[in-house]
Design a protein around this motif. Structure first.
Motif, mmCIF file in Angstrom:
data_model
loop_
_atom_site.group_PDB
_atom_site.id
_atom_site.type_symbol
_atom_site.label_atom_id
_atom_site.label_comp_id
_atom_site.label_asym_id
_atom_site.label_seq_id
_atom_site.Cartn_x
_atom_site.Cartn_y
_atom_site.Cartn_z
ATOM 1 N N GLN A 122 0.833 -1.200 0.000
ATOM 2 C CA GLN A 122 0.000 0.000 0.000
ATOM 3 C C GLN A 122 0.872 1.257 0.000
ATOM 4 O O GLN A 122 0.609 2.202 -0.744
ATOM 5 N N LYS A 123 1.908 1.256 0.809
ATOM 6 C CA LYS A 123 2.831 2.391 0.878
ATOM 7 C C LYS A 123 3.514 2.627 -0.470
ATOM 8 O O LYS A 123 3.810 3.764 -0.836
ATOM 9 N N ALA A 124 3.742 1.554 -1.213
ATOM 10 C CA ALA A 124 4.396 1.636 -2.528
ATOM 11 C C ALA A 124 3.408 1.990 -3.642
ATOM 12 O O ALA A 124 3.803 2.078 -4.800
ATOM 13 N N GLY A 125 2.134 2.162 -3.313
ATOM 14 C CA GLY A 125 1.161 2.592 -4.309
ATOM 15 C C GLY A 125 0.284 1.506 -4.892
ATOM 16 O O GLY A 125 -0.480 1.753 -5.835
ATOM 17 N N TYR A 126 0.352 0.299 -4.352
ATOM 18 C CA TYR A 126 -0.505 -0.782 -4.839
ATOM 19 C C TYR A 126 -1.908 -0.623 -4.272
ATOM 20 O O TYR A 126 -2.086 -0.255 -3.113
ATOM 21 N N GLN A 127 -2.894 -0.924 -5.119
ATOM 22 C CA GLN A 127 -4.305 -0.859 -4.743
ATOM 23 C C GLN A 127 -4.887 -2.264 -4.746
ATOM 24 O O GLN A 127 -4.548 -3.073 -5.613
ATOM 25 N N THR A 128 -5.775 -2.531 -3.806
ATOM 26 C CA THR A 128 -6.449 -3.826 -3.769
ATOM 27 C C THR A 128 -7.365 -3.951 -4.984
ATOM 28 O O THR A 128 -8.062 -3.005 -5.351
ATOM 29 N N ILE A 129 -7.313 -5.127 -5.612
ATOM 30 C CA ILE A 129 -8.136 -5.433 -6.785
ATOM 31 C C ILE A 129 -8.866 -6.749 -6.522
ATOM 32 O O ILE A 129 -8.510 -7.493 -5.600
ATOM 33 N N PRO A 130 -9.869 -7.070 -7.348
ATOM 34 C CA PRO A 130 -10.490 -8.395 -7.217
ATOM 35 C C PRO A 130 -9.421 -9.477 -7.431
ATOM 36 O O PRO A 130 -8.507 -9.303 -8.246
ATOM 37 N N ASN A 131 -9.543 -10.556 -6.696
ATOM 38 C CA ASN A 131 -8.576 -11.647 -6.835
ATOM 39 C C ASN A 131 -8.569 -12.162 -8.267
ATOM 40 O O ASN A 131 -9.615 -12.373 -8.868
ATOM 41 N N TYR A 132 -7.371 -12.327 -8.799
ATOM 42 C CA TYR A 132 -7.199 -12.720 -10.195
ATOM 43 C C TYR A 132 -6.781 -14.184 -10.309
ATOM 44 O O TYR A 132 -6.308 -14.793 -9.352
ATOM 45 N N GLY A 133 -6.962 -14.720 -11.515
ATOM 46 C CA GLY A 133 -6.466 -16.053 -11.855
ATOM 47 C C GLY A 133 -6.805 -17.105 -10.826
ATOM 48 O O GLY A 133 -7.955 -17.229 -10.393
ATOM 49 N N GLN A 134 -5.787 -17.836 -10.422
ATOM 50 C CA GLN A 134 -5.963 -18.946 -9.484
ATOM 51 C C GLN A 134 -6.402 -18.499 -8.088
ATOM 52 O O GLN A 134 -6.818 -19.312 -7.286
ATOM 53 N N TYR A 135 -6.334 -17.195 -7.811
ATOM 54 C CA TYR A 135 -6.715 -16.690 -6.486
ATOM 55 C C TYR A 135 -8.175 -16.232 -6.433
ATOM 56 O O TYR A 135 -8.666 -15.873 -5.358
ATOM 57 N N ALA A 136 -8.857 -16.223 -7.565
ATOM 58 C CA ALA A 136 -10.269 -15.821 -7.595
ATOM 59 C C ALA A 136 -11.064 -16.720 -6.655
ATOM 60 O O ALA A 136 -10.942 -17.943 -6.693
ATOM 61 N N GLY A 137 -11.830 -16.110 -5.788
ATOM 62 C CA GLY A 137 -12.653 -16.869 -4.850
ATOM 63 C C GLY A 137 -11.913 -17.404 -3.642
ATOM 64 O O GLY A 137 -12.516 -18.078 -2.808
ATOM 65 N N VAL A 138 -10.622 -17.111 -3.507
ATOM 66 C CA VAL A 138 -9.840 -17.589 -2.359
ATOM 67 C C VAL A 138 -9.881 -16.516 -1.272
ATOM 68 O O VAL A 138 -9.319 -15.428 -1.440
ATOM 69 N N ASP A 139 -10.546 -16.821 -0.166
ATOM 70 C CA ASP A 139 -10.760 -15.833 0.890
ATOM 71 C C ASP A 139 -9.477 -15.377 1.577
ATOM 72 O O ASP A 139 -9.419 -14.263 2.085
ATOM 73 N N ASN A 140 -8.462 -16.223 1.622
ATOM 74 C CA ASN A 140 -7.220 -15.872 2.315
ATOM 75 C C ASN A 140 -6.301 -14.973 1.499
ATOM 76 O O ASN A 140 -5.301 -14.486 2.010
ATOM 77 N N SER A 141 -6.621 -14.762 0.222
ATOM 78 C CA SER A 141 -5.763 -13.986 -0.667
ATOM 79 C C SER A 141 -6.195 -12.531 -0.755
ATOM 80 O O SER A 141 -7.380 -12.223 -0.755
ATOM 81 N N VAL A 142 -5.177 -11.668 -0.836
ATOM 82 C CA VAL A 142 -5.378 -10.250 -1.124
ATOM 83 C C VAL A 142 -4.564 -9.975 -2.384
ATOM 84 O O VAL A 142 -3.353 -10.189 -2.412
ATOM 85 N N CYS A 143 -5.237 -9.514 -3.442
ATOM 86 C CA CYS A 143 -4.548 -9.203 -4.695
ATOM 87 C C CYS A 143 -4.478 -7.691 -4.864
ATOM 88 O O CYS A 143 -5.410 -6.968 -4.472
ATOM 89 N N MET A 144 -3.365 -7.233 -5.428
ATOM 90 C CA MET A 144 -3.116 -5.811 -5.563
ATOM 91 C C MET A 144 -2.499 -5.510 -6.923
ATOM 92 O O MET A 144 -1.915 -6.409 -7.546
ATOM 93 N N GLN A 145 -2.601 -4.245 -7.338
ATOM 94 C CA GLN A 145 -2.073 -3.826 -8.643
ATOM 95 C C GLN A 145 -1.564 -2.389 -8.550
ATOM 96 O O GLN A 145 -2.065 -1.582 -7.773
ATOM 97 N N LYS A 146 -0.588 -2.106 -9.418
ATOM 98 C CA LYS A 146 -0.029 -0.758 -9.502
ATOM 99 C C LYS A 146 0.417 -0.500 -10.940
ATOM 100 O O LYS A 146 0.966 -1.388 -11.600
ATOM 101 N N THR A 147 0.216 0.720 -11.406
ATOM 102 C CA THR A 147 0.785 1.148 -12.668
ATOM 103 C C THR A 147 2.237 1.519 -12.396
ATOM 104 O O THR A 147 2.522 2.262 -11.436
#
Length: 148
Positions: A122-147
């Motif tokens: 978060q400090k580096a500028g990543y934002q939480t996004i919907p879980n992608y790929g193999q992590y979709a629907g996995v409650d323990n995962s937090v997926c993030m993205q940054k430009t």
């Protein structure tokens, strides 16, 4: 401080990943086998290791996800070196390297129990996004993205 670009063949990277996997096995508990299948380190061509003198203190890697995006993987800092900017420097170097290669975005997955990692991203500028790929629907995962 000495950041070195290397590959997953680097023995210092391999040793750091062993330590990382021990921590993740504890944090992930019964879910560790599921996550471990996506964290293989063979054939990673974009690895960064942080050295202080000859000692490797932290690491990270990325692999291409698609034409524009890399996936940040295997981020780890030895416990005694945390809070000194090691992970942030490794992440910055990975992003710079990816940008040099023409990528415009970075994604990653971490566990919701990895509060320090989430804070770093978060400090580096990543934002939480919907879980992608193999992590979709996995409650323990937090997926993030940054430009980048």
């Amino acid at each position: 401080m000495n950041l070195r670009r290397t590959t997953s063949e680097n023995p210092d990277f391999q040793n750091l990943v062993v330590a990382l996997d021990q921590v993740l096995a504890f944090l992930d508990g019964d879910d560790h086998a599921f996550y471990a299948q996506f964290n293989k380190t063979d054939h990673l061509n974009h690895v960064v290791v942080w050295y202080e003198g000859n000692e490797a203190l932290g690491c990270g890697a990325f692999r291409p996800y698609d034409q524009q995006t890399v996936e940040i993987k295997r981020m780890y800092t030895k416990p005694e070196s945390r809070g000194k900017g090691v992970a942030h420097a490794v992440l910055n170097e990975l992003e710079s390297w990816a940008k040099e290669l023409g990528y415009t975005s970075g994604i990653l997955e971490t566990g919701y129990k990895q509060v320090e990692a989430i804070g770093l991203y978060q400090k580096a500028g990543y934002q939480t996004i919907p879980n992608y790929g193999q992590y979709a629907g996995v409650d323990n995962s937090v997926c993030m993205q940054k430009t980048i």
